[in-house]
Scaffold this motif. Structure first.
Motif, PDB file in Angstrom:
ATOM      1  N   THR A 294       0.191  -1.186   0.331  1.00 30.01           N
ATOM      2  CA  THR A 294       0.059   0.118  -0.235  1.00 30.01           C
ATOM      3  C   THR A 294       1.010   1.578   0.070  1.00 30.01           C
ATOM      4  OG1 THR A 294       0.196   0.152   2.363  1.00 30.01           O
ATOM      5  CG2 THR A 294      -1.644  -1.030   1.916  1.00 30.01           C
ATOM      6  N   LEU A 295       0.310   2.213  -0.713  1.00 27.62           N
ATOM      7  CA  LEU A 295       1.350   3.759  -0.154  1.00 27.62           C
ATOM      8  C   LEU A 295       1.355   3.962   0.600  1.00 27.62           C
ATOM      9  CD1 LEU A 295       2.133   5.773  -2.177  1.00 27.62           C
ATOM     10  CD2 LEU A 295       0.069   7.229  -2.129  1.00 27.62           C
ATOM     11  N   GLN A 296       0.755   3.747   1.928  1.00 26.34           N
ATOM     12  CA  GLN A 296       1.160   3.993   3.261  1.00 26.34           C
ATOM     13  C   GLN A 296       2.282   3.691   3.951  1.00 26.34           C
ATOM     14  OE1 GLN A 296      -2.119   3.176   5.211  1.00 26.34           O
ATOM     15  NE2 GLN A 296      -2.902   5.610   6.250  1.00 26.34           N
ATOM     16  N   GLU A 297       2.128   2.044   3.238  1.00 24.59           N
ATOM     17  CA  GLU A 297       3.775   1.031   3.759  1.00 24.59           C
ATOM     18  C   GLU A 297       4.719   1.380   3.203  1.00 24.59           C
ATOM     19  OE1 GLU A 297       1.387  -3.385   4.817  1.00 24.59           O
ATOM     20  OE2 GLU A 297       1.923  -2.248   2.114  1.00 24.59           O
ATOM     21  N   ILE A 298       4.920   1.354   2.053  1.00 28.11           N
ATOM     22  CA  ILE A 298       5.761   3.171   1.028  1.00 28.11           C
ATOM     23  C   ILE A 298       6.216   3.834   1.937  1.00 28.11           C
ATOM     24  CG2 ILE A 298       6.579   3.455  -1.172  1.00 28.11           C
ATOM     25  CD1 ILE A 298       4.079   1.903  -2.208  1.00 28.11           C
ATOM     26  N   GLU A 299       5.523   4.624   1.687  1.00 27.86           N
ATOM     27  CA  GLU A 299       5.737   6.209   2.892  1.00 27.86           C
ATOM     28  C   GLU A 299       6.632   5.510   4.344  1.00 27.86           C
ATOM     29  OE1 GLU A 299       3.329   9.585   3.156  1.00 27.86           O
ATOM     30  OE2 GLU A 299       3.117   8.907   5.084  1.00 27.86           O
ATOM     31  N   LYS A 300       5.684   4.399   5.226  1.00 26.70           N
ATOM     32  CA  LYS A 300       6.459   4.359   6.163  1.00 26.70           C
ATOM     33  C   LYS A 300       7.579   3.759   5.925  1.00 26.70           C
ATOM     34  CE  LYS A 300       5.980   0.970  10.234  1.00 26.70           C
ATOM     35  NZ  LYS A 300       5.689   0.154  11.066  1.00 26.70           N
ATOM     36  N   SER A 301       8.545   3.247   4.943  1.00 26.46           N
ATOM     37  CA  SER A 301       9.368   2.449   4.517  1.00 26.46           C
ATOM     38  C   SER A 301      10.135   3.944   3.899  1.00 26.46           C
ATOM     39  CB  SER A 301       9.191   0.994   3.975  1.00 26.46           C
ATOM     40  OG  SER A 301       9.501   1.468   2.471  1.00 26.46           O
ATOM     41  N   ALA A 302      10.070   4.432   3.347  1.00 24.63           N
ATOM     42  CA  ALA A 302      10.839   5.869   3.183  1.00 24.63           C
ATOM     43  C   ALA A 302      11.442   6.453   3.390  1.00 24.63           C
ATOM     44  CB  ALA A 302      10.149   6.320   1.861  1.00 24.63           C
ATOM     45  N   ALA A 305      13.922   4.809   6.243  1.00 27.28           N
ATOM     46  CA  ALA A 305      15.152   4.404   5.779  1.00 27.28           C
ATOM     47  C   ALA A 305      15.603   5.837   5.825  1.00 27.28           C
ATOM     48  CB  ALA A 305      15.269   3.779   4.517  1.00 27.28           C
ATOM     49  N   ILE A 306      14.807   6.778   5.429  1.00 29.24           N
ATOM     50  CA  ILE A 306      15.635   8.014   5.549  1.00 29.24           C
ATOM     51  C   ILE A 306      16.490   8.756   7.410  1.00 29.24           C
ATOM     52  CG2 ILE A 306      16.420  10.934   4.341  1.00 29.24           C
ATOM     53  CD1 ILE A 306      15.616   8.608   1.853  1.00 29.24           C
ATOM     54  N   LEU A 307      15.104   8.252   7.827  1.00 31.54           N
ATOM     55  CA  LEU A 307      15.561   8.375   9.373  1.00 31.54           C
ATOM     56  C   LEU A 307      17.360   7.854   9.530  1.00 31.54           C
ATOM     57  CD1 LEU A 307      14.565  10.463  11.309  1.00 31.54           C
ATOM     58  CD2 LEU A 307      13.261   8.221  12.377  1.00 31.54           C
ATOM     59  N   ALA A 308      16.686   6.663   9.390  1.00 27.76           N
ATOM     60  CA  ALA A 308      17.837   5.638   9.740  1.00 27.76           C
ATOM     61  C   ALA A 308      19.627   6.389   8.961  1.00 27.76           C
ATOM     62  CB  ALA A 308      17.775   4.680   9.766  1.00 27.76           C
ATOM     63  N   ARG A 309      19.116   6.288   7.028  1.00 27.48           N
ATOM     64  CA  ARG A 309      20.532   7.359   6.715  1.00 27.48           C
ATOM     65  C   ARG A 309      20.586   8.517   7.811  1.00 27.48           C
ATOM     66  NH1 ARG A 309      19.935   9.196   0.466  1.00 27.48           N
ATOM     67  NH2 ARG A 309      19.380  11.051   2.139  1.00 27.48           N
ATOM     68  N   THR A 317      16.079  14.633   8.491  1.00 26.60           N
ATOM     69  CA  THR A 317      14.579  13.667   7.861  1.00 26.60           C
ATOM     70  C   THR A 317      13.775  15.146   7.385  1.00 26.60           C
ATOM     71  OG1 THR A 317      15.668  11.933   9.212  1.00 26.60           O
ATOM     72  CG2 THR A 317      13.010  11.857   8.086  1.00 26.60           C
ATOM     73  N   ALA A 318      12.608  15.859   7.471  1.00 20.73           N
ATOM     74  CA  ALA A 318      12.037  16.060   7.045  1.00 20.73           C
ATOM     75  C   ALA A 318      12.238  17.122   6.487  1.00 20.73           C
ATOM     76  CB  ALA A 318      11.150  16.891   8.254  1.00 20.73           C
TER      77      ALA A 318
END
Ligand SMILES: Nc1ncnc2c1ncn2[C@@H]1O[C@H](COP(=O)(O)OP(=O)(O)OP(=O)(O)O)[C@@H](O)[C@H]1O
Ligand SMILES: [Mg+2]
Length: 339
Positions: A294-302, A305-309, A317-318
């Motif tokens: 779902t779009l929500q899952e894609i958003e969450k993983s993005a 991932a950025i927060l981790a990077r 991140t924001a």
């Protein structure tokens, strides 16, 4: 029906977690504990198979006796039969005295057969016979000796695949799986990660008389984004290392191994790169995630991932994501509430 710890008979305080997957495991332990039938526990490495076997034993009718543990992968093939069933004096050259096997040692107790998937083929029908007839015969002996040990077997390999590959007998599997406890991987029970992490933090602090009191929320966000191939044991190791590095205060992203600090989600391919590689973009575009995501899952993983990077830095991140800090905070808050 809603699962909860209050409905269970046994005490499973050592088994941390409130996720549905984990409560389902506790329910099964509770149901199977009083039976004398064999139980199969399966799960990836580090998911808690031995701890679950100990809980089954502690709630069983045999809890007064110590559980007997055998690692089926750790004994030489030619010795396993001897170890499990024992031998009579003179059974073979060098057998100068009688030897009592583990099935007998574990009388009125639990015999934990760890890594059952590694049990050599020739022994599998012999184990099956013991489970069916509740009797053993010592090597070189004639007497049938009644077995009162309760068998709990564990495996971290997929037994169905082992059957396909001709390394495990289907009849033994069928027999074992009638009481089966499948342990979820840690990534299937992410909701439990904070409580498990705090549990290990307390344990470390007690052992080291330490002063590390807390875990930074950014660290918990990194934990949530990580795949945990080594499951709970890996989490335990990460906390123990971080406590040593932190010395005092709280665990910060800097105290984590680098593979936890770097994102694992594949980067979304840029449209330009895709177009350059494939002139016929419309036909060749490949989604970097499963088609039913779902779009929500894609958003969450993005976001994770950025927060981790960005090593847990929320402002950065924001900025990278082009959203406001409060929006980011609200989204992270929602993820914390989710399972
Ligand atoms: N629910 C839990 N709560 C607290 N600690 C846990 C839990 N599950 C597992 N652990 C801890 O995680 C570690 C790994 O557990 P365990 O040794 O039982 O895993 P395993 O599945 O037998 O692993 P392997 O396949 O590698 O033998 C142990 O230190 C255990 O105490
Ligand atoms: Mg184990």
């Amino acid at each position: 029906m809603l699962l909860s710890r209050e409905k269970l008979h046994g005490n499973y305080n050592d088994l941390i977690g409130e996720s549905t997957g984990h409560l389902e495991v506790l329910k099964r332990i509770d149901r199977f504990a009083k039976s004398s039938k064999a139980v199969l526990i399966s799960g990836e490495t580090g998911t808690g198979k031995e701890l679950v076997a100990r809980a089954l034993h502690a709630e069983s009718l045999y809890a007064m006796q110590p559980m007997v543990v055998v690692n089926c992968a750790g004994i030489a093939e030619n010795l396993i039969e001897n170890e499990l069933f024992g031998h009579e004096r003179g059974a073979f050259t060098g057998a100068d005295r009688q030897h009592i096997g583990l099935f007998e040692t574990a009388s009125k107790s639990t015999l934990f057969l760890d890594e059952i998937g590694e049990l050599p083929m020739p022994l599998q029908p012999k184990l099956l016979r013991v489970l069916q007839e509740n009797e053993i015969r010592r090597v070189g002996g004639t007497a049938q000796i009644p077995v009162t040990a309760r068998v709990v077997a564990a495996t971290n390999i997929n037994l169905l695949e082992a059957i396909e590959a001709g390394r495990f007998r289907r009849d033994l599997y069928e027999r074992l799986k009638s009481l089966h406890i499948r342990l979820p991987a840690l990534r299937e029970r992410r909701k439990d990660i904070p409580a498990l992490a705090k549990h290990f933090l307390t344990k470390e602090n007690n052992a080291l008389n330490g002063k590390v009191v807390d875990i930074n929320p950014e660290v918990l966000a990194l934990f949530d984004a990580y795949s945990w191939p080594g499951n709970i044991r890996e989490l335990e190791g990460v906390i123990s290392r971080a406590v040593l590095l932190a010395e005092e205060g709280e665990i910060l992203p800097d105290h984590l191994p680098s593979d936890l600090r770097t994102p694992q989600t594949p980067a979304l391919p840029s449209a330009d790169a895709t177009a350059a590689a494939n002139p016929n973009v419309a036909e060749c575009f490949v989604l970097p995630f499963p088609i039913d995501t779902t779009l929500q899952e894609i958003e969450k993983s993005a976001i994770l991932a950025i927060l981790a990077r960005e090593h847990g830095n929320r402002s950065k991140t924001a900025e990278v994501l082009g959203i406001s800090r409060p929006t980011l905070r609200a989204k992270l808050h929602t993820y914390e509430q989710e399972e």
